[in-house]
Each structure stands twice: as structure tokens, then as C-alpha cells.
Design an enzyme around this catalytic site. Sequence first.
Site, PDB file in Angstrom:
ATOM      1  N   ASP A 133       0.818  -1.215   0.000  1.00 21.34           N
ATOM      2  CA  ASP A 133       0.000   0.000   0.000  1.00 21.34           C
ATOM      3  C   ASP A 133       0.848   1.259   0.000  1.00 21.34           C
ATOM      4  OD1 ASP A 133      -2.624   1.209   0.107  1.00 21.34           O
ATOM      5  OD2 ASP A 133      -2.130   1.822   2.150  1.00 21.34           O
TER       6      ASP A 133
ATOM      7  N   LEU B   5      -8.334   6.282   0.877  1.00 23.25           N
ATOM      8  CA  LEU B   5      -8.332   7.355  -0.117  1.00 23.25           C
ATOM      9  C   LEU B   5      -6.974   7.531  -0.790  1.00 23.25           C
ATOM     10  CD1 LEU B   5     -10.423  10.019   1.839  1.00 23.25           C
ATOM     11  CD2 LEU B   5     -11.210   8.505   0.010  1.00 23.25           C
ATOM     12  N   ARG B   6      -6.042   6.594  -0.542  1.00 22.17           N
ATOM     13  CA  ARG B   6      -4.736   6.720  -1.179  1.00 22.17           C
ATOM     14  C   ARG B   6      -4.848   6.595  -2.695  1.00 22.17           C
ATOM     15  NH1 ARG B   6      -1.837   3.713   3.154  1.00 22.17           N
ATOM     16  NH2 ARG B   6      -0.760   5.296   4.406  1.00 22.17           N
ATOM     17  N   GLY B   7      -5.836   5.844  -3.163  1.00 27.19           N
ATOM     18  CA  GLY B   7      -6.018   5.676  -4.610  1.00 27.19           C
ATOM     19  C   GLY B   7      -6.289   7.003  -5.294  1.00 27.19           C
TER      20      GLY B   7
END
Length: 347
Positions: A198, A279-281
Site C-alpha cells: 500500500d 483514499l490513497r487511490g
Amino acid sequence: MRPVFPFSAIVGQDEMKLALLLVAVDPSIGGVMVFGDRGTGKSTAVRALAGLLPPMKVVAGCRYGCDPQANGARCDECQARAVSGGHTKTALAPVPVVDLPLGATEDRVVGALDLEKALTTGEKAFEPGLLARAHRGFLYVDEVNLLEDHLVDLLLDAAATGENVVEREGVSIRHPSRFVLVGSGNPEEGELRPQLLDRFGLAVDVRTPTVIATRIDVIKRRDAFDRDPVAFMTHWHKADAKVRRHLEKARARLDALVVSDEVLERAATLCSQLGTDGLRGELTLLRTSRAMAAYDGDEAVTLTHLRRIAPMALRHRLRRNVLDDAGSTTRVERAIAELWGDVVGGR
């Protein structure tokens, strides 16, 4: 100095090369994970990247390569000098590209007491490790999926906080350690821990070329380099210099680019459709599409940029779906087609 295969001479593997260039434009994207077969140029591309990067300004004499203009993100020595109002001398240094070998000890990674100085002078001095050397540069881990768990934990801590803290043997040290993490590995040899996966902003797949002409071109260039590295590097010098200038221009225009609400809405909708965690995407899509626009020399971020970088930004963030045996890249591309089938051109 050991000869390095030129970046521009690498045949094919366009997605991997693009991903490395984009994180060089904007390191905040968060690094690159390269999955693929052995002998496909993964480590060659990472080491070749060092030859493209323009030198960076550092505090002269600083063991950690602190940025003279960084507020707060300095080592203790540089911070004390700044607070006292002392003059800060600067120098130019190459951007570090540091290898972290699988067999590295914890002391080598985080740093340890300088035993030689301790024995000769009785002084407790700190010997910086690989995390210090990689500050403001790139940390490369080949076969990262085989890395020991305790070393993975060290990388996760440094990646999350942007600093390295060492408390041992009467030594208490805290220094900045902000680096772009680049990993490579073959999934067939072991899974990568989800927490570490991630942390990679982008993920790319590389495969052994199947086109005969491409395979022959790779062999010829590698053989020419091994026979006479200096002549080969001289031949490709202009091509690498051109890429370097392109990279510098992209960095210069990056801050001026604004991502529209329309592009952000499309990015959020895509992540929601794919069911990505957190919300890293979206954040990675935002930063990578902006870097893509800067590298292309465009004045605004468009959906065309978002389409191009979405697979590499999202393929490693998807949950496994037992009812869908399609690969992650296929799932991302399918979602893009369903959601953006009406989008044309650079809108």
C-alpha cells in the site's frame, strides 16, 4: 565509478520507465513496485535512473544531505545551525539511488554506533545507515517480497513518518529520511505484505518480450554495453541528456498545474467503482496525472492523463474478487471503459 547501463538504451518496458520518470517528477507519488519475470531489466532501469536525475542542493558537510531550504525537515545539526542564525554553506550532490540488499542487518539499515571511533576516542558517535543515505533520493529493494519482516517494519515506519529514529547503545538520533521506495519482485516467489504494498504509489508489470526482433535488440545492446561500457554510454549520452532536460522542465511546471474538479470527480468515481480501500487511490491518481501532464508539457490535467496512469496507480489496490477471475489490470481497464466510455480526446 561502476558503469551504468543508459536509461534511454533500455528496450521496451515502457510502462516501467514511465512510472520511474513520473515519481522522479513528483516524489510525493510514493514510489514504484515492479512485478515481473527475472532478467527483464527491472534493476537495470532503477540504477539507470540515477544518471538522469539533476544534482540537488544540500547543506555542505551534512551527513544526511539536508535540504538548505527545508523548514523543519532537517537533522539536529542543521536545525541547530538554522536556529542560531549561522551561515549555511551549500553544495551540489547527486541524487542518491541506494540498494537495500536482502541480507542487510538492522544496524546497516537504520545506522548504529561507530565502533571504531568509540574504541579509539571513547566518543559515542553515530554511523548513518542506508535510510540516511537514501534521504531525498531513491531506496531500491530487489526481491522486496522476500525481505525480512523486521526490515519491512523499519521501512514502513520511515515511509510513514519521513524520519528515522535510533535509540540504542546510549545513542539517541533522529534524522530526516524521505525517499522514494522502489521495489521489484516475482509474485511467484512470495507475496508482498499488504501494508508495504500500500506504500507504493504505482505498480507495474513487466514481462519477457515475446517479439523476436525485440529480444534480439535487447541482446545486442546488452552485449555491446558489456564489451565496451564507455563507448556504449558515450553513444547514448545525448539521448539521456534529452530525457534529463525533459525531466527538469516537467519539474519546473509541476506546481503551476491545477487538477479540475471534473478530473477529481472521475478519479473518485473510479476508485469507488473498483472498491479500493481508503483514499490513497484518489490521492495517487491526482498526483500522478498531474506529473503526467507536466511531463507531457501540457498546461492542464485532463481525463486523457488520468486514463493513461490509472492502471499503474490502482492495480495493486484492488481487493480479490472470488467471482471475478480477471487480472487487476483488466478490472481497472474494464471499469474505465464502463465509466468513461463517453469521454473523448483531452477533455
